[in-house]
Enzyme design. Structure first.
Site, PDB file in Angstrom:
ATOM      1  N   ALA A  34       0.841  -1.206   0.000  1.00  0.00           N
ATOM      2  CA  ALA A  34       0.000   0.000   0.000  1.00  0.00           C
ATOM      3  C   ALA A  34       0.873   1.252   0.000  1.00  0.00           C
ATOM      4  O   ALA A  34       1.898   1.295   0.696  1.00  0.00           O
ATOM      5  CB  ALA A  34      -0.890  -0.001   1.235  1.00  0.00           C
ATOM      6  N   LEU A  35       0.454   2.262  -0.751  1.00  0.00           N
ATOM      7  CA  LEU A  35       1.169   3.537  -0.720  1.00  0.00           C
ATOM      8  C   LEU A  35       1.141   4.080   0.704  1.00  0.00           C
ATOM      9  O   LEU A  35       0.176   3.883   1.438  1.00  0.00           O
ATOM     10  CB  LEU A  35       0.502   4.547  -1.661  1.00  0.00           C
ATOM     11  CG  LEU A  35       0.776   4.353  -3.153  1.00  0.00           C
ATOM     12  CD1 LEU A  35      -0.091   5.302  -3.977  1.00  0.00           C
ATOM     13  CD2 LEU A  35       2.250   4.570  -3.479  1.00  0.00           C
ATOM     14  N   GLY A  37       3.410   3.183   2.905  1.00  0.00           N
ATOM     15  CA  GLY A  37       4.356   2.311   3.605  1.00  0.00           C
ATOM     16  C   GLY A  37       3.954   1.973   5.028  1.00  0.00           C
ATOM     17  O   GLY A  37       2.772   2.006   5.394  1.00  0.00           O
ATOM     18  N   THR A  38       4.963   1.657   5.816  1.00  0.00           N
ATOM     19  CA  THR A  38       4.741   1.302   7.221  1.00  0.00           C
ATOM     20  C   THR A  38       4.060   2.461   7.936  1.00  0.00           C
ATOM     21  O   THR A  38       3.091   2.281   8.686  1.00  0.00           O
ATOM     22  CB  THR A  38       6.103   1.011   7.900  1.00  0.00           C
ATOM     23  OG1 THR A  38       6.744  -0.044   7.192  1.00  0.00           O
ATOM     24  CG2 THR A  38       5.930   0.612   9.353  1.00  0.00           C
ATOM     25  N   CYS A  39       4.574   3.661   7.713  1.00  0.00           N
ATOM     26  CA  CYS A  39       4.118   4.842   8.451  1.00  0.00           C
ATOM     27  C   CYS A  39       2.603   5.010   8.376  1.00  0.00           C
ATOM     28  O   CYS A  39       1.915   5.064   9.394  1.00  0.00           O
ATOM     29  CB  CYS A  39       4.839   6.063   7.905  1.00  0.00           C
ATOM     30  SG  CYS A  39       4.195   7.611   8.504  1.00  0.00           S
ATOM     31  N   THR A 140      13.023   0.861   0.685  1.00  0.00           N
ATOM     32  CA  THR A 140      12.209  -0.332   0.952  1.00  0.00           C
ATOM     33  C   THR A 140      11.889  -0.543   2.435  1.00  0.00           C
ATOM     34  O   THR A 140      11.262  -1.542   2.795  1.00  0.00           O
ATOM     35  CB  THR A 140      12.907  -1.575   0.363  1.00  0.00           C
ATOM     36  OG1 THR A 140      14.296  -1.518   0.735  1.00  0.00           O
ATOM     37  CG2 THR A 140      12.805  -1.608  -1.151  1.00  0.00           C
ATOM     38  N   GLY A 141      12.337   0.358   3.310  1.00  0.00           N
ATOM     39  CA  GLY A 141      11.865   0.361   4.695  1.00  0.00           C
ATOM     40  C   GLY A 141      12.474  -0.687   5.604  1.00  0.00           C
ATOM     41  O   GLY A 141      13.624  -1.123   5.429  1.00  0.00           O
ATOM     42  N   VAL A 231      13.739 -11.956  28.837  1.00  0.00           N
ATOM     43  CA  VAL A 231      12.789 -13.036  28.543  1.00  0.00           C
ATOM     44  C   VAL A 231      13.577 -14.210  27.955  1.00  0.00           C
ATOM     45  O   VAL A 231      14.396 -14.032  27.055  1.00  0.00           O
ATOM     46  CB  VAL A 231      11.697 -12.555  27.557  1.00  0.00           C
ATOM     47  CG1 VAL A 231      10.797 -13.710  27.138  1.00  0.00           C
ATOM     48  CG2 VAL A 231      10.877 -11.434  28.190  1.00  0.00           C
ATOM     49  N   HIS A 437       0.278  34.041  25.947  1.00  0.00           N
ATOM     50  CA  HIS A 437      -0.168  33.562  27.249  1.00  0.00           C
ATOM     51  C   HIS A 437      -1.676  33.324  27.211  1.00  0.00           C
ATOM     52  O   HIS A 437      -2.388  34.120  26.598  1.00  0.00           O
ATOM     53  CB  HIS A 437       0.143  34.621  28.316  1.00  0.00           C
ATOM     54  CG  HIS A 437      -0.394  34.261  29.665  1.00  0.00           C
ATOM     55  ND1 HIS A 437       0.204  33.306  30.458  1.00  0.00           N
ATOM     56  CD2 HIS A 437      -1.481  34.715  30.346  1.00  0.00           C
ATOM     57  CE1 HIS A 437      -0.486  33.201  31.583  1.00  0.00           C
ATOM     58  NE2 HIS A 437      -1.516  34.045  31.539  1.00  0.00           N
TER      59      HIS A 437
HETATM   60  P1  FAD Z   1       8.411   2.235   4.890  1.00  0.00           P
HETATM   61  O1  FAD Z   1       7.426   3.172   5.444  1.00  0.00           O
HETATM   62  O2  FAD Z   1       8.565   0.917   5.588  1.00  0.00           O
HETATM   63  O3  FAD Z   1       8.032   1.982   3.381  1.00  0.00           O
HETATM   64  C1  FAD Z   1       8.733   1.059   2.601  1.00  0.00           C
HETATM   65  C2  FAD Z   1       7.808   0.601   1.478  1.00  0.00           C
HETATM   66  O4  FAD Z   1       8.576  -0.103   0.518  1.00  0.00           O
HETATM   67  C3  FAD Z   1       6.717  -0.361   1.942  1.00  0.00           C
HETATM   68  O5  FAD Z   1       5.448   0.148   1.580  1.00  0.00           O
HETATM   69  C4  FAD Z   1       7.014  -1.653   1.189  1.00  0.00           C
HETATM   70  O6  FAD Z   1       5.846  -2.351   0.789  1.00  0.00           O
HETATM   71  C5  FAD Z   1       7.773  -1.141  -0.016  1.00  0.00           C
HETATM   72  N1  FAD Z   1       8.670  -2.120  -0.632  1.00  0.00           N
HETATM   73  C6  FAD Z   1       9.599  -2.890  -0.017  1.00  0.00           C
HETATM   74  N2  FAD Z   1      10.274  -3.621  -0.908  1.00  0.00           N
HETATM   75  C7  FAD Z   1       9.749  -3.330  -2.118  1.00  0.00           C
HETATM   76  C8  FAD Z   1      10.023  -3.780  -3.443  1.00  0.00           C
HETATM   77  N3  FAD Z   1      10.992  -4.668  -3.697  1.00  0.00           N
HETATM   78  N4  FAD Z   1       9.271  -3.286  -4.440  1.00  0.00           N
HETATM   79  C9  FAD Z   1       8.290  -2.378  -4.203  1.00  0.00           C
HETATM   80  N5  FAD Z   1       7.988  -1.917  -2.990  1.00  0.00           N
HETATM   81  C10 FAD Z   1       8.729  -2.376  -1.956  1.00  0.00           C
HETATM   82  N6  FAD Z   1       7.971   6.956  12.963  1.00  0.00           N
HETATM   83  C11 FAD Z   1       7.734   8.240  13.317  1.00  0.00           C
HETATM   84  O7  FAD Z   1       8.452   9.145  12.860  1.00  0.00           O
HETATM   85  N7  FAD Z   1       6.707   8.571  14.167  1.00  0.00           N
HETATM   86  C12 FAD Z   1       5.890   7.619  14.710  1.00  0.00           C
HETATM   87  O8  FAD Z   1       4.978   7.946  15.460  1.00  0.00           O
HETATM   88  C13 FAD Z   1       6.108   6.258  14.354  1.00  0.00           C
HETATM   89  N8  FAD Z   1       5.328   5.276  14.848  1.00  0.00           N
HETATM   90  C14 FAD Z   1       5.550   3.989  14.447  1.00  0.00           C
HETATM   91  C15 FAD Z   1       4.740   2.975  14.980  1.00  0.00           C
HETATM   92  C16 FAD Z   1       4.919   1.669  14.589  1.00  0.00           C
HETATM   93  C17 FAD Z   1       4.019   0.597  15.160  1.00  0.00           C
HETATM   94  C18 FAD Z   1       5.936   1.340  13.646  1.00  0.00           C
HETATM   95  C19 FAD Z   1       6.136  -0.088  13.202  1.00  0.00           C
HETATM   96  C20 FAD Z   1       6.766   2.324  13.130  1.00  0.00           C
HETATM   97  C21 FAD Z   1       6.585   3.651  13.529  1.00  0.00           C
HETATM   98  N9  FAD Z   1       7.404   4.659  13.057  1.00  0.00           N
HETATM   99  C22 FAD Z   1       7.190   5.963  13.458  1.00  0.00           C
HETATM  100  C23 FAD Z   1       8.520   4.390  12.130  1.00  0.00           C
HETATM  101  C24 FAD Z   1       8.127   4.764  10.688  1.00  0.00           C
HETATM  102  O9  FAD Z   1       6.946   4.081  10.329  1.00  0.00           O
HETATM  103  C25 FAD Z   1       9.256   4.427   9.747  1.00  0.00           C
HETATM  104  O10 FAD Z   1      10.435   5.050  10.195  1.00  0.00           O
HETATM  105  C26 FAD Z   1       8.948   4.896   8.338  1.00  0.00           C
HETATM  106  O11 FAD Z   1       7.780   4.317   7.836  1.00  0.00           O
HETATM  107  C27 FAD Z   1      10.120   4.578   7.399  1.00  0.00           C
HETATM  108  O12 FAD Z   1       9.796   5.026   6.127  1.00  0.00           O
HETATM  109  P2  FAD Z   1      10.432   4.345   4.814  1.00  0.00           P
HETATM  110  O13 FAD Z   1       9.872   5.106   3.672  1.00  0.00           O
HETATM  111  O14 FAD Z   1      11.880   4.227   4.986  1.00  0.00           O
HETATM  112  O15 FAD Z   1       9.874   2.847   4.826  1.00  0.00           O
END
Ligand code: FAD
Length: 462
Positions: A34-35, A37-39, A140-141, A231, A437
């Protein structure tokens, strides 16, 4: 031929793609899931939607303190999850529109890099397309790290975000940011929460005074925290999970839970890209990049969690913008000195720059000024007097090098510190500021005053 193909549509990748398009580039973005990503889908946004539900529930239950009598306040988990889903959906479709509106070509599929300059995409319909690219940005996160003995016994944060009930006893393994946020959410929802942390403190990277004070507040709300506890095994006994751990003195401790959350960290996700074949250097922390976010292979760049420097969404975005600027001929080195980090605990804490321990480790003499929310009029009127603002200044130059906030709206207040640290401002300049204030921001101003003549609304010990 694209100027840049970005692999991964998280806050690193999609921000980079938009920036590249704004700079006049022909950009493609490939996302397998999904567009956002994790965030947007399983990280920052859904957790904050749940934190908001938790805070609303707690506020509703204490309404009578403020003359608001609400009878029979209950939690509807179905509605909680619907709020989370709607928030996520709105933002994901917003990102889709932003990419489209900026002229970014989005490919929905999994990418691999057969050779520098080429990205092969396995599209959703089963076909494959090869894109030609002058530059490739790997975004890719990251993915969950887990301990082998937790498999089959513990859920991840992804699973908790889909839970449609409140577990009676929730045991959280790991007292880092994710563990603590979920501890606050589910404790507010009514679970009996236990957090087990291997290190001597929860939130080990946070200023230790802030972490200690937060732990006290969480314990006061009934969250059990066991630090210095390792643990060793989780096993199922009938209907319950039994967590066995070793305390600091070597004794064995036993915890019983209805649900166990593994929150022991995240590791880079190389997304199935064969870095060895490409000759891209990496280690277990992530892909190695220079200050421009370039890898050792010309034309291949990497940003965000896959390089493992901040593990923060805004860190990923900043790295994405840095990479694009360099690609399009504007030299820029990524600056990590003033990146704020927030923990959305209840109450929140947030920090920027040096912690007191880090300053000490670096041999930096610092002057510390603190101002408690208990002495701030707005905090008192909100019934939010727990916490404080703590500012650190370099004793030699007077410049602010760190700020740490524990308390309501810490996530917004921290940016006053970001500005001070980023711009290298000292007490002399900061004391000239005039803040409205009554606001919580005044607690920050008072802490800045404390670096000079002293705060106005607190008797200082001089
Ligand atoms: P991601 O957001 O992980 O995106 C990577 C994307 O790449 C994914 O959508 C994946 O599907 C795609 N992908 C991977 N491999 C391929 C491929 N080969 N081809 C095509 N697509 C691919 N950060 C904050 O700053 N504030 C917060 O409050 C916060 N809360 C969080 C809570 C949780 C529970 C978690 C797990 C993380 C949290 N984070 C928070 C961390 C934050 O989500 C990440 O730091 C951030 O999403 C990283 O961004 P990114 O673009 O590097 O990777």
């Amino acid at each position: 031929m694209f100027d840049v193909v970005v692999i991964g549509g998280g806050p690193g990748g999609y921000v980079a793609a938009i920036k590249g398009a704004q700079m006049g580039g022909k950009i493609a973005l490939v996302e397998g899931d999904a567009l956002g990503g994790t965030c947007l889908n399983i990280g920052c946004i859904p957790t904050k939607a749940l934190v908001h539900c938790a805070m609303t529930y707690l506020d509703a239950k204490r309404g009578s303190e403020f003359g608001v009598e609400a009878k029979d306040v209950t939690l509807n988990m179905e509605a909680v999850m619907a709020h989370k889903r709607n928030t996520v959906q709105q933002l994901v479709s917003g990102v889709e529109k932003l990419l489209e509106g900026n002229g970014v070509t989005v490919y929905k599929g999994w990418a691999r890099i057969p050779a520098p300059g080429k990205v092969e995409v396995s599209l959703e319909d089963g076909s494959t397309e090869t894109l030609e690219a002058k530059n490739i940005v790997i975004a890719t996160g990251s993915k969950h790290f887990t301990l082998p003995f937790l498999q089959g016994h513990a859920v991840t944060s992804d699973d908790l975000l889909e839970l449609d009930y409140v577990p009676g006893r929730l045991c959280i393994i790991g007292g880092g940011v994710i563990g603590i946020e979920f501890a606050c959410i589910f404790s507010a929802f009514g679970s009996e929460v236990t957090v087990i942390e291997l290190l001597p403190s929860i939130l080990p990277n946070t200023d230790q005074e802030i972490a200690r004070r937060l732990a006290l507040l969480l314990r006061r709300r009934g969250i059990k925290i066991h630090t210095n506890t390792q643990v060793t095994e989780v096993r199922r006994e009938g209907e319950i999970e039994v967590v066995l751990a070793k305390a600091k003195d070597g004794s064995e401790v036993r915890f019983e839970a209805d649900l166990v959350l593994s929150a022991v960290g995240r590791v880079p996700n190389f997304g199935g890209i064969d870095l060895d074949a490409l000759g891209v250097e990496y280690d277990k922390k992530g892909i190695k990049v220079d200050g421009r976010m370039a890898t050792n292979v010309p034309g291949i760049w990497a940003i965000g969690d896959v390089v493992g420097r901040t593990q923060l969404a805004h860190g990923a975005s900043a790295e994405g913008i840095t990479a694009m600027k360099n690609i399009f001929g504007i030299p820029k080195i990524m600056d990590y000195s003033a990146i704020p980090a927030c923990v959305f605990s209840i109450p929140e804490c947030a920090s920027v720059g040096y912690t007191e321990q880090e300053a000490k480790r670096q041999g930096l003499q610092v002057t510390v000024s603190k101002f408690p929310f208990g002495a701030n009029g707005k905090a008192l009127s909100m019934g939010a007097t727990d916490g404080l603002v703590k500012v650190l200044a370099d004793s030699a130059t007077g410049k602010v090098v760190g700020m740490h906030v524990l308390g309501a709206h810490a996530d917004d207040l921290v940016h006053l510190g970001s500005m001070a640290v980023q711009l290298g401002l000292g007490a002399d300049r900061l004391q000239e500021l005039i803040y409205a204030h009554p606001t919580l921001s005044e607690a920050v101003l008072e802490a800045f005053y404390g670096l000079g003549d002293g705060p106005i609304h607190l008797l200082s010990r001089r």
